[in-house]
Design a protein around this motif. Structure first.
Motif, PDB file in Angstrom:
ATOM      1  N   ALA A 311       0.832  -1.203   0.000  1.00 50.97           N
ATOM      2  CA  ALA A 311       0.000   0.000   0.000  1.00 50.97           C
ATOM      3  C   ALA A 311       0.867   1.254   0.000  1.00 50.97           C
ATOM      4  O   ALA A 311       0.560   2.244  -0.670  1.00 50.97           O
ATOM      5  CB  ALA A 311      -0.933  -0.007   1.214  1.00 50.97           C
ATOM      6  N   ARG A 312       1.963   1.220   0.739  1.00 50.98           N
ATOM      7  CA  ARG A 312       2.863   2.365   0.783  1.00 50.98           C
ATOM      8  C   ARG A 312       3.478   2.617  -0.591  1.00 50.98           C
ATOM      9  O   ARG A 312       3.603   3.760  -1.044  1.00 50.98           O
ATOM     10  CB  ARG A 312       3.969   2.132   1.805  1.00 50.98           C
ATOM     11  N   MET A 313       3.870   1.551  -1.270  1.00 46.79           N
ATOM     12  CA  MET A 313       4.505   1.696  -2.578  1.00 46.79           C
ATOM     13  C   MET A 313       3.539   2.282  -3.599  1.00 46.79           C
ATOM     14  O   MET A 313       3.863   3.253  -4.297  1.00 46.79           O
ATOM     15  CB  MET A 313       5.019   0.348  -3.067  1.00 46.79           C
ATOM     16  N   TYR A 314       2.329   1.727  -3.687  1.00 47.73           N
ATOM     17  CA  TYR A 314       1.373   2.219  -4.684  1.00 47.73           C
ATOM     18  C   TYR A 314       0.919   3.641  -4.366  1.00 47.73           C
ATOM     19  O   TYR A 314       0.769   4.477  -5.273  1.00 47.73           O
ATOM     20  CB  TYR A 314       0.162   1.288  -4.757  1.00 47.73           C
ATOM     21  N   SER A 315       0.710   3.953  -3.084  1.00 51.06           N
ATOM     22  CA  SER A 315       0.328   5.314  -2.704  1.00 51.06           C
ATOM     23  C   SER A 315       1.449   6.292  -3.027  1.00 51.06           C
ATOM     24  O   SER A 315       1.209   7.408  -3.500  1.00 51.06           O
ATOM     25  CB  SER A 315      -0.011   5.374  -1.209  1.00 51.06           C
ATOM     26  N   GLY A 346       5.984  11.318  -1.921  1.00 50.36           N
ATOM     27  CA  GLY A 346       5.718  10.102  -2.686  1.00 50.36           C
ATOM     28  C   GLY A 346       6.993   9.342  -2.998  1.00 50.36           C
ATOM     29  O   GLY A 346       7.025   8.101  -2.950  1.00 50.36           O
ATOM     30  N   GLU A 347       8.037  10.070  -3.314  1.00 49.89           N
ATOM     31  CA  GLU A 347       9.342   9.448  -3.587  1.00 49.89           C
ATOM     32  C   GLU A 347       9.841   8.674  -2.371  1.00 49.89           C
ATOM     33  O   GLU A 347      10.293   7.520  -2.483  1.00 49.89           O
ATOM     34  CB  GLU A 347      10.334  10.547  -3.963  1.00 49.89           C
ATOM     35  N   LEU A 348       9.731   9.286  -1.202  1.00 54.99           N
ATOM     36  CA  LEU A 348      10.199   8.638   0.026  1.00 54.99           C
ATOM     37  C   LEU A 348       9.336   7.440   0.402  1.00 54.99           C
ATOM     38  O   LEU A 348       9.807   6.528   1.093  1.00 54.99           O
ATOM     39  CB  LEU A 348      10.208   9.653   1.168  1.00 54.99           C
ATOM     40  N   VAL A 353      10.664   0.821  -0.769  1.00 59.15           N
ATOM     41  CA  VAL A 353       9.859  -0.399  -0.854  1.00 59.15           C
ATOM     42  C   VAL A 353      10.065  -1.087  -2.191  1.00 59.15           C
ATOM     43  O   VAL A 353      10.163  -2.318  -2.272  1.00 59.15           O
ATOM     44  CB  VAL A 353       8.368  -0.074  -0.629  1.00 59.15           C
ATOM     45  N   ARG A 354      10.128  -0.312  -3.255  1.00 59.35           N
ATOM     46  CA  ARG A 354      10.348  -0.886  -4.585  1.00 59.35           C
ATOM     47  C   ARG A 354      11.717  -1.531  -4.683  1.00 59.35           C
ATOM     48  O   ARG A 354      11.889  -2.594  -5.295  1.00 59.35           O
ATOM     49  CB  ARG A 354      10.169   0.204  -5.644  1.00 59.35           C
ATOM     50  N   GLN A 355      12.724  -0.921  -4.075  1.00 60.26           N
ATOM     51  CA  GLN A 355      14.056  -1.512  -4.069  1.00 60.26           C
ATOM     52  C   GLN A 355      14.080  -2.804  -3.261  1.00 60.26           C
ATOM     53  O   GLN A 355      14.735  -3.778  -3.641  1.00 60.26           O
ATOM     54  CB  GLN A 355      15.069  -0.512  -3.502  1.00 60.26           C
ATOM     55  N   ALA A 356      13.366  -2.817  -2.147  1.00 56.65           N
ATOM     56  CA  ALA A 356      13.288  -4.039  -1.343  1.00 56.65           C
ATOM     57  C   ALA A 356      12.575  -5.144  -2.100  1.00 56.65           C
ATOM     58  O   ALA A 356      12.939  -6.321  -2.000  1.00 56.65           O
ATOM     59  CB  ALA A 356      12.567  -3.742  -0.030  1.00 56.65           C
TER      60      ALA A 356
END
Length: 443
Positions: A311-315, A346-348, A353-356
Motif C-alpha cells: 500500500a505504501r509503494m502504490y500510494s 511520494g518518492e520517500l 519499498v520498490r528496491q526491497a
C-alpha cells in the motif's frame, strides 16, 4: 491477500542498527558516494578547461562506457569470487586513482592527461565494486528489514549528494589539490575498514562454481538468465518509467520553466524580496527536493511503518506521478513548491519499498549480476527522459502531464506481478516445514 510484511515492521526499524556489517557498509557507501558526488562535476569542468568542451564531452563518454563495462564485470566477479575480494580490489583501485590525481594536480606537478587517466580508473573501479556493494546489504538483510535498510540507504545517498556537491563547489579552484588529498585519505580509510571489518556475505547454499562459474561463457549465461527473468524485467521496466518521470526536472520541465515561467516575487518584506525567474525556480525546486529527502526520509519511514509495504509503494507512486503532472501544467511559484513537497513525499514512500521488492525476488546465486543490470535503469531512464524533450516540443504541457500519468499507471500495473510472486513465495516459505540445513545468512 493481506500484506504479510507488516509483521516485520518493528524489526525493520531497528535491524540496520543491530548488525555491525550493515552499519559498516552504510557508512562506507556514504563516503564512496560523497567522494563521487564531490569529484565528478569538478572533473567535467577541469577537462573542459584543459581540452575544450567537445573533447571533454568525448572523454566523459569514454568514462561512462568503460564504467558500464566494469559494472558488468564486477557483477560476475562478485558472484564468482565473493563480495569481499571484489570490494577490496575495487576500493584499492580507487585509492590508487586518488593518489595519481593528487600527484597530477599537486604543487610540484600538473598533468591533465594523468588526471583523466586516474579519473577513468576511479570510475571503472567504482563500477566494478557497485554490484558487490549493493549485494552485501541484500545478503545480510532479511525480507522484513530490507525496506527499512533501503530507506536509510536512500537518505544517506541524498545526504552524500548534498554534502559532496557543496564541498566540491566551495573548494574547487585554489584548493583542488586539497580536495584530492582528502579523497585519497578517505578512500584509504574505506579500504582499511573493508579489509578489517567486512566478512564474506555471499550466500553459501550453492558452490561458487555451480552458481556463477569463472569463465566468460558462464558470465554471459548468468546475465542472460537475469535478462530473461520476466518478473525481474517487469521491475526494471517499472523503475525506468518512474525514474524517467523523476528526471524531468533535468530535461523537459527544466526547459519549460526556463522558457515559459513568468518571473514572480516569492517573498516581499519591506524593501527585501525574493524574485525568481524560471532558472531560479528550477534551482529552488531541486534544492527543496534534496533538503526534504534528507530531512524527512527517516521520519516518513517511522510514520508509515505500520502501513503495509504494498500500500505504501502504490500510494507513493500515485503521489509522485501526481506531483510531476502538476509541475508540468502549473505556473504559480507557490503551487510548484507545494507540488514538489507532494512528489518528494511520494518518492520517500515508494523508492525504498520498490528496491526491497527487487532485492526479495532476485536469484541469490546471481545477485550481483541482477544488481548490475538493475543499476542501468538510471541511464535508460535518462534516454527516455531526453526523448520527452522532443515530444514536448510538439505536445502541449497538458499532453505531457497525461503522458507522465500513463507512465505512472503502467509502472503500477507492471509491479502487480512481482508483488504477487513475492507474496506467493513468502506464503510457501511460511508453510514449508523447517529443514535442518545450514543457513545462507552470515553469522
Amino acid at each position: 491477500m493481506p500484506d504479510q510484511t507488516s509483521q516485520h515492521k518493528p524489526e525493520a526499524v531497528s535491524a540496520w542498527r543491530a548488525h555491525p556489517l550493515i552499519r559498516v557498509r552504510l557508512a562506507v557507501s556514504f563516503v564512496d558516494r560523497f567522494l563521487n558526488f564531490m569529484l565528478t562535476p569538478l572533473m567535467a569542468i577541469l577537462l573542459a578547461t584543459s581540452y575544450g568542451t567537445a573533447t571533454a564531452g568525448l572523454m566523459l563518454l569514454v568514462v561512462v562506457a568503460a564504467t558500464i563495462v566494469c559494472t558488468f564485470i564486477g557483477g560476475h566477479v562478485s558472484d564468482a569470487r565473493g563480495r569481499r575480494p571484489t570490494l577490496l580490489l575495487a576500493e584499492g583501485g580507487v585509492v590508487v586513482a586518488y593518489a595519481g590525481m593528487f600527484l597530477a594536480n599537486s604543487p610540484w606537478w600538473h598533468s591533465p592527461a594523468l588526471t583523466f587517466g586516474c579519473f577513468l580508473l576511479n570510475s571503472c573501479m567504482g563500477g566494478l565494486g557497485f554490484p558487490a556493494s549493493d549485494a552485501v546489504l541484500t545478503d545480510i538483510a532479511t525480507p522484513g528489514t530490507r525496506a527499512a535498510l533501503y530507506t536509510v540507504n536512500y537518505w544517506l545517498m541524498n545526504g552524500a549528494f548534498a554534502l559532496g556537491a557543496a564541498v566540491g563547489g566551495f573548494f574547487y579552484g585554489a584548493h583542488f589539490d586539497t580536495l584530492l588529498l582528502v579523497g585519497l585519505l578517505l578512500s584509504a580509510a574505506v579500504w582499511t575498514v573493508t579489509f578489517t571489518k567486512l566478512s564474506e556475505t555471499r550466500p553459501s547454499g550453492t558452490p561458487p562454481s555451480a552458481a556463477a562459474g569463472k569463465g566468460i561463457g558462464k558470465a554471459v549465461r548468468g546475465y542472460a538468465r537475469a535478462a530473461t527473468d520476466r518478473v525481474f524485467l517487469r521491475l526494471v521496466l517499472a523503475a525506468i518509467l518512474i525514474t524517467s518521470v523523476g528526471q524531468q526536472l533535468t530535461y523537459y520541465l527544466g526547459i519549460r520553466l526556463a522558457a515559459d515561467f513568468e518571473p514572480q516575487t516569492l517573498l516581499h518584506l519591506d524593501s527585501w524580496r525574493v524574485r525568481l525567474d524560471g532558472v531560479g525556480m528550477l534551482g529552488l525546486l531541486r534544492a527543496l527536493n534534496t533538503v526534504l529527502v534528507v530531512a524527512l526520509a527517516l521520519v516518513i519511514g517511522r510514520l508509515l511503518r505500520r502501513l503495509p509495504e504494498t500500500a505504501r509503494m502504490y500510494s507513493g507512486i500515485a503521489m509522485y506521478i501526481t506531483g510531476f503532472m502538476g509541475l508540468t501544467v502549473t505556473g504559480d511559484a507557490w503551487g510548484l513548491i507545494a507540488l514538489s513537497v507532494v512528489y518528494t513525499v511520494g518518492e520517500l514512500m515508494h523508492v525504498p519499498v520498490r528496491q526491497a521488492l527487487m532485492a526479495d525476488l532476485v536469484d541469490p546465486d546471481h545477485r550481483s549480476k541482477y544488481m548490475a543490470l538493475y543499476g542501468l535503469r538510471t541511464r535508460a531512464a535518462g534516454l527516455a527522459a531526453s526523448l520527452s524533450v522532443i515530444i514536448g516540443s510538439v505536445v502541449p504541457p497538458a499532453g505531457m502531464a497525461l503522458l507522465f500519468g500513463v507512465f505512472g499507471i503502467a509502472s503500477a500495473l507492471l509491479l502487480r506481478v512481482p508483488v504477487r510472486v513475492r507474496e506467493e513465495r513468502r506464503s510457501a516459505a511460511a508453510a514449508a516445514p523447517i529443514k535442518p540445513t545450514s543457513s545462507t545468512r552470515p553469522n
